[in-house]
Design a protein around this motif. Structure first.
Motif, short mmCIF file in Angstrom:
data_model
loop_
_atom_site.label_atom_id
_atom_site.label_comp_id
_atom_site.label_asym_id
_atom_site.label_seq_id
_atom_site.Cartn_x
_atom_site.Cartn_y
_atom_site.Cartn_z
N GLU A 172 0.81 -1.22 0.00
CA GLU A 172 0.00 0.00 0.00
C GLU A 172 0.85 1.28 0.00
N GLU B 159 3.30 3.70 -1.77
CA GLU B 159 3.63 4.02 -3.15
C GLU B 159 5.12 3.78 -3.44
N GLY B 160 5.39 3.05 -4.53
CA GLY B 160 6.75 2.79 -4.97
C GLY B 160 7.37 1.52 -4.41
N TRP B 161 6.69 0.84 -3.51
CA TRP B 161 7.27 -0.33 -2.84
C TRP B 161 6.75 -1.66 -3.39
N THR B 162 6.07 -1.65 -4.50
CA THR B 162 5.45 -2.84 -5.08
C THR B 162 6.45 -3.96 -5.36
#
Length: 120
Positions: free
Chosen positions: A63, A65-68
């Motif tokens: 959840e 942002e950018g850590w997927t």
């Protein structure tokens, strides 16, 4: 060099919303305190005590942002009779030039009892 950044938090109840929200709070504090970018992270281990079963805390990272694409794995903490209950722990493996003594480990709620010597 890879350094370990530690963190832990306790929750009040074994509920999905609380597990995700508390883990996200912990991760965000660890990220901000150490100025960590997802590109510098090799992997993240998240462990939980036996009484945290309502959700995978790794969902919280997805959840942010950018850590997927950061590899994350959940596991069970060793069950010790004197251990803290309802506890979520994080070990983030970060590529950094920061000295080990300069890493800011984050312990929130009752988890401060785990490492009071690291409290800043």
């Amino acid at each position: 060099m890879i350094r370990g950044v530690r963190g832990a938090i306790t929750i009040q109840e074994n509920k999905e919303e609380e597990i995700i929200a508390s883990t996200k709070r912990l991760l965000n504090e660890m990220i901000q305190a150490n100025r960590i970018s997802p590109e510098s992270v090799a992997s993240v281990f998240i462990s939980v005590t036996d009484d945290v079963t309502a959700a995978f805390p790794a969902k919280a990272m997805r959840e942010i942002e950018g850590w997927t694409y950061v590899p994350v794995m959940c596991m069970k903490e060793i069950s010790v009779s004197t251990g803290i209950k309802l506890c979520i722990r994080v070990m983030m493996h970060v590529n950094t030039e920061v000295a080990q003594t300069e890493i800011e480990h984050v312990y929130l709620e009752e988890a401060v009892l785990l490492r009071p010597d690291l409290k800043k």
